[in-house]
Design a protein around this motif. Structure first.
Motif, PDB file in Angstrom:
ATOM      1  N   GLY A 194       0.633  -1.185   0.047  1.00  0.00           N
ATOM      2  CA  GLY A 194       0.010   0.095   0.182  1.00  0.00           C
ATOM      3  C   GLY A 194       0.816   1.243  -0.090  1.00  0.00           C
ATOM      4  N   LEU A 195       1.987   1.328   0.818  1.00  0.00           N
ATOM      5  CA  LEU A 195       2.846   2.392   0.991  1.00  0.00           C
ATOM      6  C   LEU A 195       3.530   2.551  -0.475  1.00  0.00           C
ATOM      7  N   LEU A 196       3.864   1.435  -1.183  1.00  0.00           N
ATOM      8  CA  LEU A 196       4.567   1.392  -2.581  1.00  0.00           C
ATOM      9  C   LEU A 196       3.534   2.071  -3.512  1.00  0.00           C
ATOM     10  N   ALA A 197       2.424   1.473  -3.468  1.00  0.00           N
ATOM     11  CA  ALA A 197       1.378   2.209  -4.479  1.00  0.00           C
ATOM     12  C   ALA A 197       1.182   3.498  -4.249  1.00  0.00           C
ATOM     13  N   ALA A 198       0.937   3.987  -3.383  1.00  0.00           N
ATOM     14  CA  ALA A 198       0.428   5.356  -2.788  1.00  0.00           C
ATOM     15  C   ALA A 198       1.780   6.279  -3.234  1.00  0.00           C
ATOM     16  N   THR A 199       3.176   5.926  -2.862  1.00  0.00           N
ATOM     17  CA  THR A 199       4.106   6.744  -3.042  1.00  0.00           C
ATOM     18  C   THR A 199       4.168   6.755  -4.754  1.00  0.00           C
ATOM     19  N   SER A 200       3.935   5.806  -5.422  1.00  0.00           N
ATOM     20  CA  SER A 200       4.192   5.543  -7.092  1.00  0.00           C
ATOM     21  C   SER A 200       2.936   6.775  -7.390  1.00  0.00           C
ATOM     22  N   PHE A 201       1.809   6.629  -6.820  1.00  0.00           N
ATOM     23  CA  PHE A 201       0.786   7.181  -7.533  1.00  0.00           C
ATOM     24  C   PHE A 201       0.757   8.918  -7.305  1.00  0.00           C
ATOM     25  N   PHE A 202       1.404   9.414  -6.280  1.00  0.00           N
ATOM     26  CA  PHE A 202       1.868  10.594  -5.853  1.00  0.00           C
ATOM     27  C   PHE A 202       3.077  11.199  -6.307  1.00  0.00           C
ATOM     28  N   GLY A 203       3.729  10.376  -7.133  1.00  0.00           N
ATOM     29  CA  GLY A 203       5.105  10.722  -7.940  1.00  0.00           C
ATOM     30  C   GLY A 203       6.022  10.579  -6.953  1.00  0.00           C
ATOM     31  N   ILE A 204       6.289  10.149  -5.600  1.00  0.00           N
ATOM     32  CA  ILE A 204       7.115  10.229  -4.750  1.00  0.00           C
ATOM     33  C   ILE A 204       8.460   9.207  -5.123  1.00  0.00           C
ATOM     34  N   TYR A 205       8.086   7.901  -5.575  1.00  0.00           N
ATOM     35  CA  TYR A 205       8.465   6.890  -5.686  1.00  0.00           C
ATOM     36  C   TYR A 205       8.412   6.413  -7.336  1.00  0.00           C
ATOM     37  N   GLN A 206       9.376   6.749  -8.040  1.00  0.00           N
ATOM     38  CA  GLN A 206       9.270   6.574  -9.478  1.00  0.00           C
ATOM     39  C   GLN A 206       9.930   5.509 -10.078  1.00  0.00           C
ATOM     40  N   ASP A 207      10.168   4.370  -9.339  1.00  0.00           N
ATOM     41  CA  ASP A 207      11.034   3.214 -10.054  1.00  0.00           C
ATOM     42  C   ASP A 207      10.010   2.335 -10.652  1.00  0.00           C
ATOM     43  N   ILE A 208       8.594   2.341 -10.284  1.00  0.00           N
ATOM     44  CA  ILE A 208       7.775   1.334 -10.861  1.00  0.00           C
ATOM     45  C   ILE A 208       6.682   2.176 -11.669  1.00  0.00           C
ATOM     46  N   ASN A 209       6.281   1.602 -12.955  1.00  0.00           N
ATOM     47  CA  ASN A 209       5.485   2.500 -13.626  1.00  0.00           C
ATOM     48  C   ASN A 209       4.159   2.609 -13.340  1.00  0.00           C
ATOM     49  N   LYS A 210       3.143   2.960 -14.057  1.00  0.00           N
ATOM     50  CA  LYS A 210       1.464   2.857 -13.880  1.00  0.00           C
ATOM     51  C   LYS A 210       1.054   1.567 -13.636  1.00  0.00           C
ATOM     52  N   PHE A 211       1.507   0.778 -14.550  1.00  0.00           N
ATOM     53  CA  PHE A 211       0.666  -0.721 -14.705  1.00  0.00           C
ATOM     54  C   PHE A 211       1.174  -1.279 -13.342  1.00  0.00           C
ATOM     55  N   GLN A 212       2.349  -1.203 -12.856  1.00  0.00           N
ATOM     56  CA  GLN A 212       2.766  -1.894 -11.623  1.00  0.00           C
ATOM     57  C   GLN A 212       2.081  -1.190 -10.306  1.00  0.00           C
ATOM     58  N   SER A 213       2.009   0.143 -10.595  1.00  0.00           N
ATOM     59  CA  SER A 213       1.314   0.680  -9.493  1.00  0.00           C
ATOM     60  C   SER A 213      -0.303   0.128  -9.320  1.00  0.00           C
ATOM     61  N   ILE A 214      -0.795   0.008 -10.353  1.00  0.00           N
ATOM     62  CA  ILE A 214      -2.424  -0.502 -10.388  1.00  0.00           C
ATOM     63  C   ILE A 214      -2.442  -1.881  -9.895  1.00  0.00           C
ATOM     64  N   THR A 215      -1.293  -2.779 -10.493  1.00  0.00           N
ATOM     65  CA  THR A 215      -1.071  -4.079  -9.905  1.00  0.00           C
ATOM     66  C   THR A 215      -1.124  -4.296  -8.489  1.00  0.00           C
ATOM     67  N   THR A 216      -0.063  -3.378  -7.803  1.00  0.00           N
ATOM     68  CA  THR A 216       0.206  -3.363  -6.743  1.00  0.00           C
ATOM     69  C   THR A 216      -0.893  -3.091  -5.820  1.00  0.00           C
ATOM     70  N   SER A 217      -1.728  -1.957  -6.315  1.00  0.00           N
ATOM     71  CA  SER A 217      -3.304  -1.685  -5.660  1.00  0.00           C
ATOM     72  C   SER A 217      -4.044  -2.750  -5.529  1.00  0.00           C
ATOM     73  N   LEU A 218      -4.218  -3.481  -6.747  1.00  0.00           N
ATOM     74  CA  LEU A 218      -5.194  -4.555  -6.669  1.00  0.00           C
ATOM     75  C   LEU A 218      -4.596  -5.736  -5.743  1.00  0.00           C
ATOM     76  N   TYR A 219      -3.382  -6.023  -5.573  1.00  0.00           N
ATOM     77  CA  TYR A 219      -2.808  -6.811  -4.707  1.00  0.00           C
ATOM     78  C   TYR A 219      -3.163  -6.586  -3.087  1.00  0.00           C
ATOM     79  N   VAL A 220      -3.249  -5.224  -2.827  1.00  0.00           N
ATOM     80  CA  VAL A 220      -3.650  -4.865  -1.578  1.00  0.00           C
ATOM     81  C   VAL A 220      -4.862  -5.064  -1.362  1.00  0.00           C
ATOM     82  N   VAL A 221      -6.060  -4.803  -2.438  1.00  0.00           N
ATOM     83  CA  VAL A 221      -7.230  -5.012  -2.117  1.00  0.00           C
ATOM     84  C   VAL A 221      -7.456  -6.523  -1.907  1.00  0.00           C
TER      85      VAL A 221
END
Length: 442
Positions: free
Chosen positions: A44-71
């Motif tokens: 959740g922390l990884l997806a949130a930081t990526s969504f707000f542009g704080i952590y940029q080592d993962i792309n949008k697809f990875q951010s969505i996948t990680t969020s679904l994983y949390v759900v």
């Protein structure tokens, strides 16, 4: 500090209570909830930081996948809380969701050691939580996914065969060691649980046998009380019968009124004998159904049973009850507990041999939904060194010929196990005070 720890324990155990037999399942519940909580926090922390542009080592697809994983992890936690039997299904869901998430991520990004080793904690987790069978299923599924993605014809080969072999060897080593260690741990834990359960069962059988023997001993004492209680009525009946026979032999002709008085007197004594037997027949009724009872009536019944013995020892019993409200409990068990305390107080007075008036005072009142019964005497009290041991099996302060050390142990067993209450003892100025707290059971 107790509140957060209580909430944490409730979360880790999914809100369930576990029996001693379920100790291994309890630890697995705590571990799976810990892992799910850690995944939700990290992903959740990884997806949130990526969504707000704080952590940029993962792309949008990875951010969505990680969020679904949390759900999905949250849904698994909620599913676990519905029933203990959902554990295996939740574990399989965790395995499948994790494998799909890692496989999908590998397919869309370049393969490297760190991403391939994502499968390692999943394999290890399945060995720990599901045993060898589910662990090896996860291991072979991981190998299939890694090899399938690596040998896809349209995918760039950014990972060499040698590196794939090293990864497979690493996962194989983890699977082998984990399988051996977890299998050994599970066997030892299950053996330990079985041994503990066997010991608990043995102790329970010993307690039941001791309880039966104690009840037989109590029955012997109560039969002697019945015998003493019957002596006077039988003597009275014998006297009336003998007087009537002598009168007839001497030619006396009593009036109808005198005959009626004699018959009424004999009938009264016979009814008393019959009532005595009825009291004891109901007292030893094995029916364990909860009953709607009035505590003063139950206590008065115990006093009535022991009255002849108390009168013989010149002991006066005083009672005082407040708030005579009913409760649901086991009247026969409570009567037996009061009898034991009365008998102990009577024996203490007999051994004391003091000339002051001998008294036993029984009071009852209600407090916070409990019936509180206090039995106190003025027989001199229990020695302070004996107080901590007074409820132990076979501990007695009486002569070996008079005491078995089972009475107060039986009383504690009745109050705390049968009636789900509590019994306490303390020294008072000139004697001993026993306090019973009896809840209403529904």
């Amino acid at each position: 500090m107790k509140f957060p720890f209580k909430c944490l324990d409730e979360f880790l155990s999914s809100g369930f209570d576990f029996t001693p037999k379920e100790e291994l399942l309890k630890q697995r519940f705590k571990l799976i909830n810990s892992i799910l909580g850690l995944i939700i926090l990290t992903a959740g922390l990884l997806a949130a930081t990526s969504f707000f542009g704080i952590y940029q080592d993962i792309n949008k697809f990875q951010s969505i996948t990680t969020s679904l994983y949390v759900v999905f992890m949250i849904l698994i936690i909620l599913f676990l809380r519905r029933s203990k039997s959902n554990y295996n299904v939740a574990l399989i869901a965790l395995m499948i969701t994790s494998l799909i998430m890692f496989g999908t991520t590998l397919y869309h990004v370049s393969i490297d050691h760190s991403r391939i080793l994502w499968f390692a904690p999943t394999v290890l987790t399945m060995f720990v939580l599901g045993g060898k069978r589910l662990g090896y299923i996860t291991y072979f599924s991981s190998m299939f996914i890694i090899l399938s993605i690596h040998f896809m014809p349209n995918r760039p080969q950014d990972f060499t065969h040698l590196e794939i072999a090293e990864t497979i060897f690493s996962l194989s080593f983890i699977a082998l060691i984990s399988g051996m260690v977890i299998d050994r741990f599970v066997q030892e834990t299950e053996t330990l649980v079985e041994r503990v359960e066997e010991e608990v069962q043995k102790n329970r059988q010993k307690d039941e046998e001791l309880l039966r023997n104690s009840k037989l001993a109590q029955m012997g004492e109560l039969l002697s009380i019945i015998s003493h209680q019957w002596k006077q009525p039988l003597s009275t009946i014998s006297m009336y019968t003998a007087d009537s026979i002598i009168g007839l032999e001497m030619g006396d002709h009593p009036s109808k009124e005198d005959q009626k008085n004699i018959y009424h007197a004999i009938d009264k004594q016979v009814k008393f004998l019959s009532k005595t037997m009825d009291d004891f027949r109901h007292f030893y009724n094995p029916n364990k159904a909860l009953k709607h009872i009035y505590m003063p009536h139950v206590i008065e019944q115990a006093i009535e049973i022991l009255t002849p013995e108390l009168k013989k020892s010149n002991i006066t019993v005083h009672t005082g009850f407040h708030y005579n409200l009913p409760l649901h409990s086991y009247p026969n068990e409570i009567t037996q507990a009061i009898l034991i305390l009365l008998k102990n107080a009577k024996d203490a007075h007999d051994e004391n041999k003091k000339t002051h008036p001998k008294r036993i005072h029984i009071s009852g009142y209600q407090q916070k939904g409990l019936w509180i019964i206090e039995v106190r005497d003025n027989a001199g009290g229990i020695h302070p060194d004996d107080l901590p041991h007074i409820f132990k099996q076979f501990f007695t302060t009486k002569d070996n010929k008079k005491g078995t050390g089972l009475g107060l142990y039986l009383c504690k067993t009745i109050v705390e196990e049968s009636c789900r209450g509590k019994i306490e003892v303390e020294r008072i100025e000139d004697g001993t005070l026993f306090r019973l707290s009896i809840p209403s059971q529904k």
